[in-house]
Design a protein around this motif. Sequence first.
Motif, PDB file in Angstrom:
ATOM      1  N   ILE A 198     -50.588  55.647 -64.133  1.00 10.24           N
ATOM      2  CA  ILE A 198     -50.699  54.205 -65.331  1.00 10.24           C
ATOM      3  C   ILE A 198     -52.032  54.334 -66.610  1.00 10.24           C
ATOM      4  N   GLU A 241     -52.746  49.849 -70.377  1.00  9.53           N
ATOM      5  CA  GLU A 241     -52.026  48.690 -71.049  1.00  9.53           C
ATOM      6  C   GLU A 241     -50.913  47.974 -70.049  1.00  9.53           C
ATOM      7  N   ASN A 242     -50.987  49.077 -69.109  1.00  8.50           N
ATOM      8  CA  ASN A 242     -49.815  48.378 -68.623  1.00  8.50           C
ATOM      9  C   ASN A 242     -50.160  48.140 -66.795  1.00  8.50           C
ATOM     10  N   GLU A 298     -48.581  44.565 -66.807  1.00 11.93           N
ATOM     11  CA  GLU A 298     -47.126  44.031 -66.778  1.00 11.93           C
ATOM     12  C   GLU A 298     -46.846  44.135 -64.340  1.00 11.93           C
ATOM     13  N   ILE A 299     -47.273  45.831 -64.407  1.00 17.50           N
ATOM     14  CA  ILE A 299     -47.221  45.635 -63.041  1.00 17.50           C
ATOM     15  C   ILE A 299     -47.598  44.954 -62.151  1.00 17.50           C
ATOM     16  N   LEU A 310     -44.982  42.298 -62.068  1.00 13.54           N
ATOM     17  CA  LEU A 310     -43.649  42.278 -61.768  1.00 13.54           C
ATOM     18  C   LEU A 310     -44.103  42.303 -60.499  1.00 13.54           C
ATOM     19  N   LEU A 330     -43.003  51.357 -58.127  1.00 10.07           N
ATOM     20  CA  LEU A 330     -43.899  51.477 -57.629  1.00 10.07           C
ATOM     21  C   LEU A 330     -45.030  52.291 -56.217  1.00 10.07           C
ATOM     22  N   ILE A 336     -48.633  54.448 -57.672  1.00  9.71           N
ATOM     23  CA  ILE A 336     -49.389  53.557 -57.697  1.00  9.71           C
ATOM     24  C   ILE A 336     -50.189  53.432 -56.123  1.00  9.71           C
TER      25      ILE A 336
END
Lengths: 480, 345
Positions: free
Chosen positions: B73, B76-77, B80-81, B84, B299, B302
């Motif tokens: 990842i 920058e994400n 957002e994650i 979410l 996900l 992660i």
Amino acid sequence: MLILDDKIFKIRDKSVSEISSRMITEIEMHVNGDSFMDYILSSNIVNELSKVILKNNNSYEISYRSNYNRLNILKNSVNWVPEEPLTDFENELFDLIREAESFIEVDDYSINDRSKEIISKSNKLFQEYCVKSKLIDKELRSEFFIRLNRIRAYLSKDDLISTYKCHTAIDELDILCQNNEKLFYDVYSSLKNRTEEVRSEFNKMRNYFDYNTIKLIELKLDKITDILESQSYEIIRKAEGIVNEIEYELNASAEIKLKRTIEIVRSELDSLKTSIWLDDWLKIREELEIMISEAESTGLVKDLNLDKFKTSRLILQKKQDVFDFIDKLESAKNCDKSLIAGEARRMLRTESSKVDLDGLNKLMLPCAKKEQEERSPVTMTKKKIFYLFVFLLTLTSVILFLINQKLTRQYYNTKGQKYADIVETMAYSEFKAGKTPDKSLIRKKLLVPKEDFEIIAITERLVTVMYKGEIYKKSIRSRK
Amino acid sequence: MILKPFSNDLGISYKKFQQQNYFILINNNSLKKVNIKGINKISSSNNREFIELSDNDIISRRFEEIPLSSVLISKENITEISNLARSRLEFTDTETHNEITFSELGAVFSIEMFDMIWLEELMSEGHRKGIEIINDTMIFGEKSHLFEKFTVNLERYEKYLQNPSDFALIESIKIETEKIIEEYNGNPYDHFLLALLYHRPTSFQDLTAAKKEFIISRELSAEIENNDLTAMCDMMLAWFAYIEKDYDKAIEISHRALDLEFLSVPEIYFNLSKFYAAKGDSGNSIQYLDEVIRGFDFLYAIKAGIDDDFNKIKNDLNEYISMARDKAKKGIMKRLNNMGIFFTK
């Protein structure tokens, strides 16, 4: 770095462009991130973008590209630069072209779409003008307007020489028009008319062709239509060959059609041989052969049929004639009747003429006469027997009635006397007992209907009763 | 939020882990993570011996606070994650009943949410059928009053989960449930509820008793072919085996759950991958991780990245993530190229 392949990525519409640019920027950001999550997260955006582009490509083709191409084709056909003063046609056409261009140039598919109607209108106007002015051929048309421009240029000048030159130019224009008109009629108009005729004939004869042949002819006709719009006499001339080919096919088919029709009508007539009188059949055959010869020479098969002979009526007529004969025969009582009737019925199934039936009719006459003669004595005898029978029956009835009456009287008499004896016995026993006999008491003991029997009187010496209307008396025995 | 799962390598006991991690249930089915103040209040209420914690005592579990590979990842994400993940737990719509099931939550699930999720799962088709069978059985056996008590206990438990500092409530639910079981021990849901109560980090926590109740519940639910409840029991039994460091047992029980074809609990797949990783079996671990990522929720990549058990197979995990990234990239690029869009370096 982002590269867009404009052969695939064709976005003209401003709003679509904005949306797709936003999406591509977002995707680019993820691509630059270059992580697993980046590509996963970008997949939704890529899905949306592909939908946007798909929709765009459809709109691009339908709203922009197709109209753009049509307009270009039209502008190619209108290949002269108009000079003032414009003709009404030029005014109208170029206004429409300008309007269409203005719609096409905008970066908006919905506005591009509006050019479609304008271009159609322009095309129609242009086509109508070309036919009306007979300037079908592009080169000649171009030449015409170049010369017209020259004339317009001369007209705009206000000097004598220009006026003379103008006259010469007009003469030249006139010659061009005359030559063109000849070509128009000889090449274009004649081909167009022939094509229409051929098309009409083909439509009438469709049923006589198989599917592949129909498709081939239709393709050829479509090709001719395209050629007629080609704007070139040279190309239009080539279409004559195609028309010839179609005509050849149609003619060949016409012959087949004629042969088949003749076969069919002759076969239909043959099948009627047993159904109608032979005399009628022969007459029809003679006339039919004449009709066939005429059709062979003219090629017209429209009326080549048996309709005018009203064959259904003739069939009915034969049946009627035979059945009438059989009915007439039925009423005659003759031992040969069945044979004659059978013969008549056989005529319904075989070739036979009216004369044959008449022959049978003649056979029937002697039978009828003989029958009439035998009919009187037989009738007389029968009547006599009947009357005699009735008389004897009546006589017998009367005799029997009389006998019956007598016997009944004798019976009643016996009964009446018996009742009188019974009443005497009862009265005697009462007297013997020293009592006076009671009429009503004694009457109650007798089970005889009241209306049939009555004790009239009981005295010391006599009993009197009435039974069934007759009086009966009995002396009472001595009581010693 | 994606939270670091409990691991035997975390350096903290399971109960202590539980005592510093709570979620509460909000009316519209949102789940809210409790802050330190709330943690202390709940743990103190439920455990007389509890010593209050400070911020430093709390183990950092949010993925945002844990360094992750840039292959997995990019920075920058993260927002957002994070958004979410939060959207799966917290709902802004207070009117509708929002779904918080295993499949809806995916990688956002954490073990401390188990009871809340289970209560939600009871609304599912599979569980409702099972409950109806039990209800009918108990009516038939003139035990319908006990079933009513069970449903009352469920409602009370839900209330407890909305305010987990109410120890008296959970205690009374436990006593009531034990009484019900004493009178009639044929309802697997009673046993399951009791197991959950024993599992809670309260003063009466007893994981052995919890395990026993889960076993009984499993047997009873297997008898009536209630696969949903059976799989739930297996999930917890596998978890207990893991806590006891019996990884083979944990793996065996997880496979047993998957054999029931119970496909709507991605966490079973992830746990199986985790148990294999704990054993150092990278092949099987990656296989099931790949299955849960591709089949259920990306996900989980992660979650695996922040789970300490996967440290044992770190190299293989990184290689897998790298391959997954490349594959995803290839797919995206192909689609973009088909649209006439080319990215070049």
